[in-house]
Design an enzyme around this catalytic site. Structure first.
Site, PDB file in Angstrom:
ATOM      1  CG  HIS A   1      -1.975  -1.064   1.171  1.00 53.75           C
ATOM      2  ND1 HIS A   1      -3.325  -0.801   1.209  1.00 53.75           N
ATOM      3  CD2 HIS A   1      -1.871  -2.408   1.037  1.00 53.75           C
ATOM      4  CE1 HIS A   1      -3.995  -1.935   1.111  1.00 53.75           C
ATOM      5  NE2 HIS A   1      -3.132  -2.933   1.019  1.00 53.75           N
TER       6      HIS A   1
ATOM      7  CG  ASP B   1      -4.911   1.746   2.816  1.00 56.85           C
ATOM      8  OD1 ASP B   1      -3.922   1.841   2.074  1.00 56.85           O
ATOM      9  OD2 ASP B   1      -5.596   0.706   2.935  1.00 56.85           O
TER      10      ASP B   1
ATOM     11  CB  ALA C   1      14.576  -8.290  -6.270  1.00 57.08           C
TER      12      ALA C   1
ATOM     13  CG  HIS D   1       1.761 -12.771  -3.962  1.00 56.89           C
ATOM     14  ND1 HIS D   1       2.520 -11.965  -4.777  1.00 56.89           N
ATOM     15  CD2 HIS D   1       1.251 -11.932  -3.018  1.00 56.89           C
ATOM     16  CE1 HIS D   1       2.474 -10.713  -4.343  1.00 56.89           C
ATOM     17  NE2 HIS D   1       1.709 -10.671  -3.283  1.00 56.89           N
TER      18      HIS D   1
ATOM     19  CG  ASN E   1       0.999  -2.799  -5.652  1.00 56.05           C
ATOM     20  OD1 ASN E   1       0.611  -1.729  -6.084  1.00 56.05           O
ATOM     21  ND2 ASN E   1       0.748  -3.198  -4.419  1.00 56.05           N
TER      22      ASN E   1
ATOM     23  CD  GLU F   1       5.041  -3.609  -9.590  1.00 55.27           C
ATOM     24  OE1 GLU F   1       4.779  -2.753  -8.723  1.00 55.27           O
ATOM     25  OE2 GLU F   1       5.685  -4.643  -9.343  1.00 55.27           O
TER      26      GLU F   1
HETATM   27  O1  LIG Z   1      11.560  -8.006  -3.724  1.00 58.46           O
HETATM   28  C1  LIG Z   1      10.582  -7.293  -3.957  1.00 58.46           C
HETATM   29  C2  LIG Z   1       9.272  -7.634  -3.564  1.00 58.46           C
HETATM   30  C3  LIG Z   1       8.242  -6.768  -3.886  1.00 58.46           C
HETATM   31  N1  LIG Z   1       8.501  -5.617  -4.555  1.00 58.46           N
HETATM   32  C4  LIG Z   1       7.393  -4.672  -4.842  1.00 58.46           C
HETATM   33  O2  LIG Z   1       6.488  -4.702  -3.758  1.00 58.46           O
HETATM   34  C5  LIG Z   1       5.154  -4.575  -4.214  1.00 58.46           C
HETATM   35  C6  LIG Z   1       4.376  -5.763  -3.691  1.00 58.46           C
HETATM   36  O3  LIG Z   1       3.011  -5.532  -3.853  1.00 58.46           O
HETATM   37  P1  LIG Z   1       1.980  -6.688  -4.235  1.00 58.46           P
HETATM   38  O4  LIG Z   1       2.440  -7.409  -5.390  1.00 58.46           O
HETATM   39  O5  LIG Z   1       0.640  -6.051  -4.370  1.00 58.46           O
HETATM   40  O6  LIG Z   1       2.045  -7.693  -3.041  1.00 58.46           O
HETATM   41  P2  LIG Z   1       1.802  -7.561  -1.441  1.00 58.46           P
HETATM   42  O7  LIG Z   1       2.929  -6.872  -0.853  1.00 58.46           O
HETATM   43  O8  LIG Z   1       1.504  -8.921  -0.975  1.00 58.46           O
HETATM   44  O9  LIG Z   1       0.468  -6.669  -1.379  1.00 58.46           O
HETATM   45  C7  LIG Z   1      -0.629  -6.595  -0.493  1.00 58.46           C
HETATM   46  O10 LIG Z   1      -1.362  -5.455  -0.991  1.00 58.46           O
HETATM   47  C8  LIG Z   1      -1.843  -5.578  -2.329  1.00 58.46           C
HETATM   48  C9  LIG Z   1      -2.523  -4.264  -2.681  1.00 58.46           C
HETATM   49  O11 LIG Z   1      -3.618  -4.033  -1.868  1.00 58.46           O
HETATM   50  C10 LIG Z   1      -2.801  -6.756  -2.449  1.00 58.46           C
HETATM   51  O12 LIG Z   1      -3.214  -6.917  -3.784  1.00 58.46           O
HETATM   52  C11 LIG Z   1      -2.107  -8.027  -1.947  1.00 58.46           C
HETATM   53  O13 LIG Z   1      -3.021  -9.121  -1.970  1.00 58.46           O
HETATM   54  C12 LIG Z   1      -1.574  -7.817  -0.545  1.00 58.46           C
HETATM   55  O14 LIG Z   1      -0.885  -8.971  -0.070  1.00 58.46           O
HETATM   56  C13 LIG Z   1       5.219  -4.504  -5.728  1.00 58.46           C
HETATM   57  O15 LIG Z   1       5.147  -3.164  -6.129  1.00 58.46           O
HETATM   58  C14 LIG Z   1       6.603  -5.065  -6.064  1.00 58.46           C
HETATM   59  O16 LIG Z   1       7.175  -4.501  -7.221  1.00 58.46           O
HETATM   60  C15 LIG Z   1       9.763  -5.291  -4.964  1.00 58.46           C
HETATM   61  O17 LIG Z   1      10.001  -4.262  -5.590  1.00 58.46           O
HETATM   62  N2  LIG Z   1      10.778  -6.148  -4.653  1.00 58.46           N
END
Ligand SMILES: O=c1ccn([C@@H]2O[C@H](COP(=O)(O)OP(=O)(O)O[C@H]3O[C@H](CO)[C@@H](O)[C@H](O)[C@H]3O)[C@@H](O)[C@H]2O)c(=O)[nH]1
Length: 484
Positions: free
Chosen positions: A20, A123, A347, A364, A368, A372
């Site tokens: 978020h 939020d 990463a 998963h 986001n 992407e």
């Molecule tokens: O090594 C890493 C791991 C993650 N990311 C970034 O971190 C974000 C991760 O976001 P997301 O893919 O949405 O996963 P979560 O962190 O699990 O997000 C939570 O929030 C999201 C938005 O509400 C929901 O869709 C998910 O289910 C919820 O788990 C993305 O922008 C990725 O690019 C990195 O840059 N590097």
């Protein structure tokens, strides 16, 4: 005072979770690029994790301000410093974490009083923020983090009696543009009975109606039927303004959106540049999902057996030489040297996905990550764990046809420790998304969607227009200084 001399000001108050914080900072940059002053409110720990991204906004000439509030972790029985959702290890801790967020209202109120912004973007995790904003006569917009399809499914689910749901009979969610069936075990137990978490979910859903409207990090062309359903059938005001991460133009901005990466982006890009186009699969599960050692071992074996080149991000610290890493098969990194990279920690995901060598993504289905990948034109092997991830999987695999499921059939909702996925499933899904005619077709569909995503934020595109429409509706254009 002359109205024109006052710069309009928006407060952004994201949930304390990387999934978020990251898009909220991007959204703040988008508004700042329109001449609006933006301030992010969070806890000191979260603000420090994202300080690079916030500081870098200055380089683009759109400075983002920050204001800190104290997170009452100890007051609710959490360890001192437990200020971010990724630090929560159990369902019980999650409940305490959410309880702590409800205690932030007074501090937010004080900040609104002191700074008098024109609008509050808060939020979905803070349903009470609508009433706080109302005290100051300013609109509250909801930021959800997810897409239209998930918003639609969640709203219908909230209205249904889920106490009668059984694990054997799938639940059909009515009135949606496509048939949506959920297995009983994909609905968390806390939703099947009256519980604190269910009441929290209800309050959150109601706040979408009670607020001024909802900001959605998606683009119309990706899910038009659900964007229409949300607005017209459910009657909720919404603006789609995504993919918001596209506001980052420079490679450094794309790479430094989150905590410090374990390996510099240039190292990754050098490694990827030595590979053929579409020949590397990227494996990462966002910021919240954590696997136990036995599951990590299955992933390692599945990747090895697939014979594909890979970058695999694991949320583990590098152990010292003495400590054997039980989650890696003996000699794994030596055997895959040159064809696989194991990254412990964080990463730079966007530059990796955008690299031409990256041809697939095991994800998963956090929204986001999904956006992407769609924007980079990369097909996915889907492995959802909880929340919107199941609905995002359906969008990717069945509706858009740009992904394959790692596990066929219903996968149980489990934020903490789900059913183990076997190496054979991982090997099969990785191969399906990387090799063969179906993989090529998925990739070409994903590339076409990626084009649409980019167009949507360019001048005249649907997200570009919605962002401007929102600024007009809020009346902020009247007081924003003219942009060069
Ligand atoms: O090594 C890493 C791991 C993650 N990311 C970034 O971190 C974000 C991760 O976001 P997301 O893919 O949405 O996963 P979560 O962190 O699990 O997000 C939570 O929030 C999201 C938005 O509400 C929901 O869709 C998910 O289910 C919820 O788990 C993305 O922008 C990725 O690019 C990195 O840059 N590097």
């Amino acid at each position: 005072m002359d109205q024109k001399t006052i710069q309009p000001h928006i407060f952004f108050f994201p949930h304390m979770s990387h999934g978020h914080m990251i898009p909220t900072i991007d959204i703040a940059k988008l508004f700042a690029s329109k001449g609006i002053k933006t301030t992010i409110i969070s806890t000191p720990h979260n603000l420090s994790l994202f300080s690079k991204a916030i500081e870098r906004s200055k380089l683009s000439g759109f400075e983002i301000g920050v204001l800190a509030l104290k997170f009452p972790a100890v007051e609710v029985g959490l360890p001192e410093g437990c200020e971010s959702d990724h630090m929560v290890e159990t369902q019980e801790e999650l409940q305490k974490f959410l309880k702590a967020t409800t205690l932030l209202a007074q501090q937010l109120e004080q900040l609104l009083k002191d700074h008098q912004p024109n609008c509050l973007v808060a939020d979905i995790f803070f349903p009470w923020a609508t009433d706080v904003a109302a005290k100051f006569g300013i609109p509250r917009l909801v930021f959800h983090g997810t897409n239209f399809i998930s918003l639609c499914v969640s709203h219908h689910l909230m209205k249904m009696d889920l106490s009668i749901v059984s694990d054997s009979e799938p639940l059909v969610i009515p009135n949606l543009p496509h048939e949506h069936k959920l297995a009983g075990n994909q609905i968390p137990d806390f939703m099947k009975q009256e519980s604190e978490l269910r009441s929290f979910g209800k309050a959150a859903a109601e706040s979408e109606w009670r607020s001024h409207g909802v900001l959605v990090n998606s683009f119309y062309e990706l899910e038009p039927a659900y964007a229409d359903h949300y607005r017209n059938f459910l009657g909720i005001k919404a603006w789609h303004i995504g993919p918001t991460f596209l506001c980052n133009k420079e490679i450094e901005d794309k790479a430094k959106r989150g905590p410090k990466a374990s390996l510099d982006e240039h190292e990754f890009l050098k490694w990827l540049s030595s590979k053929e186009p579409n020949s590397v699969i990227y494996v990462s599960f966002g910021s919240v999902v954590k696997f136990d050692d036995a599951q990590l071992l299955e992933i390692a074996l599945g990747l090895e057996a697939s014979g594909q080149q890979f970058i695999w991000v694991v949320k583990k610290e590098k152990s010292d030489q003495e400590n054997k890493e039980d989650w890696l098969p003996e000699g794994f990194e030596d055997r895959v040297e040159g064809r696989g990279l194991v990254i412990r920690g964080w990463a730079p995901q966007v530059p990796i996905l955008e690299h031409q060598a990256t041809g697939g993504f095991v994800t998963h289905c956090g929204w986001n990550s999904t956006m992407e990948a769609v924007t980079a034109g990369v097909p996915m092997a889907t492995w959802p764990a909880f929340a919107d991830q199941f609905y995002n999987e359906k969008l990717v695999t069945e509706i858009l046809g740009i992904g394959v499921r790692v596990v066929e059939g219903a996968k149980k909702w489990a934020r903490f420790g789900g059913d183990r996925v076997k190496k054979e499933n991982i090997e099969k899904a990785v191969t399906e998304v990387m090799v063969g005619k179906d993989a090529e077709e998925m990739r070409s569909r994903a590339k076409a969607l990626g084009e649409m995503a980019r167009k949507s934020v360019e001048e005249g595109g649907s997200s570009y227009k919605d962002l401007n429409a929102l600024i007009q509706e809020l009346g902020l254009h009247r007081i924003a200084p003219p942009q060069s």
